[in-house]
Write an enzyme that holds these catalytic residues in place. Structure first.
Site, PDB file in Angstrom:
ATOM      1  N   ASP A  25       0.784  -1.258   0.000  1.00 31.57           N
ATOM      2  CA  ASP A  25       0.000   0.000   0.000  1.00 31.57           C
ATOM      3  C   ASP A  25       0.811   1.302   0.000  1.00 31.57           C
ATOM      4  O   ASP A  25       0.455   2.256   0.702  1.00 31.57           O
ATOM      5  CB  ASP A  25      -0.973   0.006   1.199  1.00 31.57           C
ATOM      6  CG  ASP A  25      -1.963  -1.152   1.160  1.00 31.57           C
ATOM      7  OD1 ASP A  25      -1.941  -1.929   0.195  1.00 31.57           O
ATOM      8  OD2 ASP A  25      -2.748  -1.281   2.110  1.00 31.57           O
ATOM      9  N   GLU A  73      -4.646  -0.776  -1.256  1.00 30.00           N
ATOM     10  CA  GLU A  73      -5.938  -0.839  -0.568  1.00 30.00           C
ATOM     11  C   GLU A  73      -6.900   0.002  -1.395  1.00 30.00           C
ATOM     12  O   GLU A  73      -6.645   1.196  -1.640  1.00 30.00           O
ATOM     13  CB  GLU A  73      -5.833  -0.295   0.865  1.00 30.00           C
ATOM     14  CG  GLU A  73      -7.145  -0.455   1.626  1.00 30.00           C
ATOM     15  CD  GLU A  73      -7.045  -0.095   3.101  1.00 30.00           C
ATOM     16  OE1 GLU A  73      -5.924   0.071   3.609  1.00 30.00           O
ATOM     17  OE2 GLU A  73      -8.105   0.024   3.747  1.00 30.00           O
ATOM     18  N   LYS A 130      -6.742  -4.736  -2.987  1.00 36.43           N
ATOM     19  CA  LYS A 130      -7.317  -5.438  -1.839  1.00 36.43           C
ATOM     20  C   LYS A 130      -8.336  -4.556  -1.115  1.00 36.43           C
ATOM     21  O   LYS A 130      -8.058  -3.399  -0.815  1.00 36.43           O
ATOM     22  CB  LYS A 130      -6.207  -5.895  -0.887  1.00 36.43           C
ATOM     23  CG  LYS A 130      -5.372  -4.780  -0.269  1.00 36.43           C
ATOM     24  CD  LYS A 130      -4.272  -5.386   0.564  1.00 36.43           C
ATOM     25  CE  LYS A 130      -3.507  -4.421   1.419  1.00 36.43           C
ATOM     26  NZ  LYS A 130      -4.262  -3.538   2.286  1.00 36.43           N
ATOM     27  N   LYS A 133      -7.635  -4.927   5.000  1.00 37.77           N
ATOM     28  CA  LYS A 133      -6.309  -4.579   5.506  1.00 37.77           C
ATOM     29  C   LYS A 133      -5.302  -5.679   5.146  1.00 37.77           C
ATOM     30  O   LYS A 133      -4.151  -5.401   4.859  1.00 37.77           O
ATOM     31  CB  LYS A 133      -6.353  -4.340   7.019  1.00 37.77           C
ATOM     32  CG  LYS A 133      -7.340  -3.245   7.457  1.00 37.77           C
ATOM     33  CD  LYS A 133      -7.103  -1.922   6.761  1.00 37.77           C
ATOM     34  CE  LYS A 133      -8.066  -0.836   7.248  1.00 37.77           C
ATOM     35  NZ  LYS A 133      -8.034   0.367   6.386  1.00 37.77           N
ATOM     36  N   VAL A 158       3.282   0.243   4.129  1.00 34.74           N
ATOM     37  CA  VAL A 158       2.564   0.979   5.173  1.00 34.74           C
ATOM     38  C   VAL A 158       1.132   0.453   5.348  1.00 34.74           C
ATOM     39  O   VAL A 158       0.575  -0.104   4.428  1.00 34.74           O
ATOM     40  CB  VAL A 158       2.505   2.487   4.804  1.00 34.74           C
ATOM     41  CG1 VAL A 158       3.910   3.058   4.753  1.00 34.74           C
ATOM     42  CG2 VAL A 158       1.780   2.739   3.477  1.00 34.74           C
ATOM     43  N   THR A 159       0.562   0.690   6.569  1.00 39.39           N
ATOM     44  CA  THR A 159       1.257   1.072   7.769  1.00 39.39           C
ATOM     45  C   THR A 159       1.650  -0.180   8.537  1.00 39.39           C
ATOM     46  O   THR A 159       0.982  -1.206   8.421  1.00 39.39           O
ATOM     47  CB  THR A 159       0.377   1.981   8.674  1.00 39.39           C
ATOM     48  OG1 THR A 159      -0.778   1.251   9.098  1.00 39.39           O
ATOM     49  CG2 THR A 159      -0.044   3.247   7.973  1.00 39.39           C
ATOM     50  N   CYS A 163      -2.007  -2.548   7.745  1.00 39.69           N
ATOM     51  CA  CYS A 163      -2.021  -3.459   6.598  1.00 39.69           C
ATOM     52  C   CYS A 163      -0.786  -4.361   6.523  1.00 39.69           C
ATOM     53  O   CYS A 163      -0.879  -5.500   6.056  1.00 39.69           O
ATOM     54  CB  CYS A 163      -2.209  -2.670   5.313  1.00 39.69           C
ATOM     55  SG  CYS A 163      -3.878  -1.970   5.217  1.00 39.69           S
ATOM     56  N   GLN A 203       8.544 -14.196  21.216  1.00 37.85           N
ATOM     57  CA  GLN A 203       8.185 -15.613  21.414  1.00 37.85           C
ATOM     58  C   GLN A 203       8.801 -16.496  20.328  1.00 37.85           C
ATOM     59  O   GLN A 203       8.149 -17.372  19.769  1.00 37.85           O
ATOM     60  CB  GLN A 203       6.661 -15.774  21.429  1.00 37.85           C
ATOM     61  CG  GLN A 203       5.976 -14.906  22.488  1.00 37.85           C
ATOM     62  CD  GLN A 203       4.476 -15.076  22.485  1.00 37.85           C
ATOM     63  OE1 GLN A 203       3.974 -16.142  22.838  1.00 37.85           O
ATOM     64  NE2 GLN A 203       3.755 -14.049  22.082  1.00 37.85           N
TER      65      GLN A 203
HETATM   66  N1  TIU Z   1      -2.595   0.350   4.339  1.00 37.24           N
HETATM   67  C1  TIU Z   1      -3.032   0.538   5.586  1.00 37.24           C
HETATM   68  O1  TIU Z   1      -2.308   0.317   6.552  1.00 37.24           O
HETATM   69  N2  TIU Z   1      -4.313   1.039   5.743  1.00 37.24           N
HETATM   70  C2  TIU Z   1      -4.713   1.826   6.797  1.00 37.24           C
HETATM   71  O2  TIU Z   1      -5.868   2.216   6.884  1.00 37.24           O
HETATM   72  N3  TIU Z   1      -3.747   2.159   7.701  1.00 37.24           N
HETATM   73  C3  TIU Z   1      -3.877   3.016   8.757  1.00 37.24           C
HETATM   74  O3  TIU Z   1      -2.935   3.107   9.549  1.00 37.24           O
HETATM   75  N4  TIU Z   1      -4.984   3.741   8.903  1.00 37.24           N
END
Ligand code: TIU
Length: 222
Positions: A25, A73, A130, A133, A158-159, A163, A203
């Site tokens: 993303d 996304e 997609k 997430k 990210v993030t 995701c 772990q």
């Molecule tokens: N790609 C992704 O992480 N989508 C999000 O909505 N991330 C947020 O941190 N909001």
């Protein structure tokens, strides 16, 4: 076989012929002002700061001949793949599907939904749209990876805690050996990035491994 000797919690060995890079993303909607990320109230500059490192990682993967997968996304223009449980969250002023400065927020084909130029896909790379997430949910990613005989996944993007972590957990449950490149991922909330990296490798590597781009580059000579 190449080994990331400084990976944590332990060295990560992978078979380059069966390894894919998954870049999650890296879209204008998250990285640039005016998109979904900013609509949620975030400072997007933290995400923009990793773009050069992700570009280096992509260059490295391309040089080594790995399969490269990019995810976005995104939702269909009629939002039929966006449940209210997702659409109605966040800032009411700018929801998924609303018009923003880069077109309709998080909608497929809109300018804001594109991957930023510096890390854009090149011919032969796989792009997965997609609606969730996780990169495996309601996508063809699993079939594509099986088609190429992929067993090991290198994650970036990210993030970190949303995701990237969701996708890495989905991959781990599906039997892939996963490593997250720490300096090629970012969160709007730095403490969440730190916590995610720690929980992934805790772990004994409950979700996988973590390593730096330098560790990966060095592994070329192992
Ligand atoms: N790609 C992704 O992480 N989508 C999000 O909505 N991330 C947020 O941190 N909001």
């Amino acid at each position: 076989m190449p080994t990331l000797t400084h990976a944590r919690p332990s060295p990560f060995t992978f078979d380059a012929a069966h390894t894919a890079l998954i870049v999650i993303d890296m879209q204008r909607d998250f990285v640039e002002p005016g998109g979904f990320g900013e609509a949620l109230g975030n400072d997007v500059s933290l995400l923009a700061s990793i773009v050069p490192t992700v570009a280096q990682l992509l260059g490295h993967a391309r040089e080594r001949g790995w399969l490269v997968v990019h995810t976005r996304e995104s939702h269909a223009p009629d939002l039929s793949d966006c449940p209210d449980a997702k659409r109605l969250r966040g800032a009411p002023s700018a929801r998924i599907g609303d018009m923003g400065p880069m077109g309709r927020i998080l909608v497929r084909g809109e300018p804001g939904n594109a991957i930023v130029d510096a890390v854009a896909p090149v011919a032969g790379e796989i792009v997965i749209d997609k609606p969730g997430k996780g990169a495996f949910y309601a996508t063809r990613l699993g079939e594509e990876l099986a088609r190429f005989g992929i067993t090991h996944l290198v994650f970036a993007g990210v993030t970190t805690e949303v995701c990237v972590q969701t996708s890495m957990r989905e991959a781990n449950d599906r039997g892939y050996e996963c490593v997250l490149i720490e300096d090629a991922t970012a969160s709007y909330i730095p403490s969440f990035k730190t916590a995610t990296i720690e929980m992934i490798r805790s772990q004994g590597g409950i979700v996988g491994w973590t390593a730096t781009l330098a560790d990966l580059v060095e592994s070329r000579w192992n």
